[in-house]
Design a protein around this motif. Structure first.
Motif, short mmCIF file in Angstrom:
data_model
loop_
_atom_site.label_atom_id
_atom_site.label_comp_id
_atom_site.label_asym_id
_atom_site.label_seq_id
_atom_site.Cartn_x
_atom_site.Cartn_y
_atom_site.Cartn_z
N GLU A 177 5.96 -8.51 1.31
CA GLU A 177 5.55 -7.33 0.55
C GLU A 177 6.46 -7.04 -0.65
O GLU A 177 6.32 -6.01 -1.29
CB GLU A 177 5.51 -6.10 1.46
CG GLU A 177 4.43 -6.18 2.52
CD GLU A 177 4.40 -4.95 3.39
OE1 GLU A 177 5.47 -4.44 3.76
OE2 GLU A 177 3.28 -4.50 3.69
N ALA A 178 7.35 -7.95 -0.96
CA ALA A 178 8.28 -7.74 -2.07
C ALA A 178 7.52 -7.57 -3.39
O ALA A 178 6.48 -8.20 -3.59
CB ALA A 178 9.25 -8.91 -2.18
N ALA B 298 18.09 -10.50 -9.80
CA ALA B 298 18.52 -11.22 -8.59
C ALA B 298 17.84 -10.65 -7.34
O ALA B 298 17.41 -11.41 -6.46
CB ALA B 298 20.04 -11.16 -8.44
N LEU B 299 17.74 -9.33 -7.27
CA LEU B 299 17.04 -8.70 -6.14
C LEU B 299 15.58 -9.15 -6.09
O LEU B 299 15.08 -9.57 -5.04
CB LEU B 299 17.09 -7.18 -6.26
CG LEU B 299 18.32 -6.49 -5.71
CD1 LEU B 299 18.34 -5.02 -6.13
CD2 LEU B 299 18.38 -6.60 -4.21
N HIS B 300 14.89 -9.04 -7.23
CA HIS B 300 13.48 -9.43 -7.28
C HIS B 300 13.29 -10.90 -6.89
O HIS B 300 12.42 -11.23 -6.07
CB HIS B 300 12.90 -9.22 -8.68
CG HIS B 300 12.41 -7.85 -8.94
ND1 HIS B 300 12.86 -7.09 -9.99
CD2 HIS B 300 11.51 -7.07 -8.31
CE1 HIS B 300 12.27 -5.93 -9.99
NE2 HIS B 300 11.44 -5.88 -8.98
N GLU B 301 14.08 -11.76 -7.51
CA GLU B 301 13.90 -13.19 -7.29
C GLU B 301 14.27 -13.62 -5.87
O GLU B 301 13.63 -14.51 -5.32
CB GLU B 301 14.69 -13.98 -8.33
CG GLU B 301 14.08 -13.90 -9.72
CD GLU B 301 12.66 -14.46 -9.75
OE1 GLU B 301 12.46 -15.63 -9.37
OE2 GLU B 301 11.74 -13.71 -10.14
N SER C 125 2.83 -2.39 -6.49
CA SER C 125 2.46 -1.26 -5.63
C SER C 125 1.32 -1.56 -4.65
O SER C 125 0.60 -0.66 -4.26
CB SER C 125 2.09 -0.05 -6.50
OG SER C 125 0.98 -0.34 -7.33
N ARG C 126 1.20 -2.81 -4.22
CA ARG C 126 0.09 -3.14 -3.32
C ARG C 126 0.20 -2.45 -1.97
O ARG C 126 -0.80 -2.20 -1.32
CB ARG C 126 -0.07 -4.64 -3.17
CG ARG C 126 1.01 -5.36 -2.42
CD ARG C 126 0.79 -6.87 -2.46
NE ARG C 126 1.99 -7.58 -2.11
CZ ARG C 126 3.00 -7.82 -2.92
NH1 ARG C 126 2.94 -7.39 -4.17
NH2 ARG C 126 4.07 -8.47 -2.51
N MET D 291 10.16 -0.52 -2.53
CA MET D 291 11.13 -1.54 -2.95
C MET D 291 11.25 -1.58 -4.46
O MET D 291 12.35 -1.70 -5.01
CB MET D 291 10.73 -2.92 -2.41
CG MET D 291 11.03 -3.13 -0.95
SD MET D 291 10.63 -4.81 -0.41
CE MET D 291 8.97 -4.56 0.24
N THR D 292 10.12 -1.47 -5.16
CA THR D 292 10.14 -1.49 -6.62
C THR D 292 11.04 -0.38 -7.15
O THR D 292 11.96 -0.63 -7.94
CB THR D 292 8.71 -1.32 -7.18
OG1 THR D 292 7.89 -2.40 -6.72
CG2 THR D 292 8.71 -1.30 -8.70
N VAL D 293 10.80 0.84 -6.71
CA VAL D 293 11.61 1.97 -7.18
C VAL D 293 13.07 1.80 -6.74
O VAL D 293 14.00 1.99 -7.53
CB VAL D 293 11.03 3.31 -6.68
CG1 VAL D 293 11.95 4.48 -7.04
CG2 VAL D 293 9.64 3.54 -7.28
#
Length: 153
Positions: free
Chosen positions: A35-36, A24-27, A121-122, A129-131
């Motif tokens: 930058e998500a 849900a966070l990712h989407e 990781s761009r 955010m990924t971590v």
């Protein structure tokens, strides 16, 4: 209820909660934050690569997206369910550790796996955010695990 069910059900159920929170966070974020992280792109690339290697037909993009969501939910739910290996008093630490390890893997592994680095990781913000989101998923897993363990005593 058997002792085995009192162990497996809270682990699997809480893993599904953590995976759902993460997805849900990712989407949601990818709709609003440039930058998500793009776990969907990584998942699509991984599925395409696997299907091509197996000499199977790659589904159309819209169908591939749903395969990716399903694969993400299933694999993350099983991974986060490892929280069940911890004693309940260590569930939060276990959930945080699982989340941080998954986040670090999501940032560091796609490049060596041939999936590209940009989706996770761009930028420094994307990597953070990924971590962070995997950590949140791990903590949600721990909370759900503690709740389910209490309810199934």
């Amino acid at each position: 209820m058997t002792k085995l069910n009192k162990t497996i059900l809270p682990a699997l159920g809480s893993g599904l909660v953590g995976a759902t929170v993460l997805t849900a966070l990712h989407e949601t974020a990818r709709q609003f934050i440039d930058e998500a992280p793009r776990a969907d792109i990584l998942g699509e690339r991984a599925i395409k690569k696997g299907l091509k290697k197996a000499k199977l037909k790659v589904p159309p993009k819209d169908e591939l997206y749903f395969w990716t969501l399903g694969g993400d939910l299933l694999s993350n739910a099983l991974y986060y369910s490892l929280v069940g290996l911890a004693k309940p008093k260590h569930a939060v630490l276990a959930g945080a550790t699982l989340g941080l390890a998954a986040g670090a893997g999501a940032v560091g592994l796609p490049g060596p796996m041939g999936l590209g680095t940009a989706p996770s990781s761009r930028t420094t913000a994307t990597a953070a955010m990924t971590v962070g989101w995997y950590l949140i998923g791990g903590l949600a897993t721990a909370g759900a695990y503690l709740l389910l363990k209490r309810r199934l005593r």
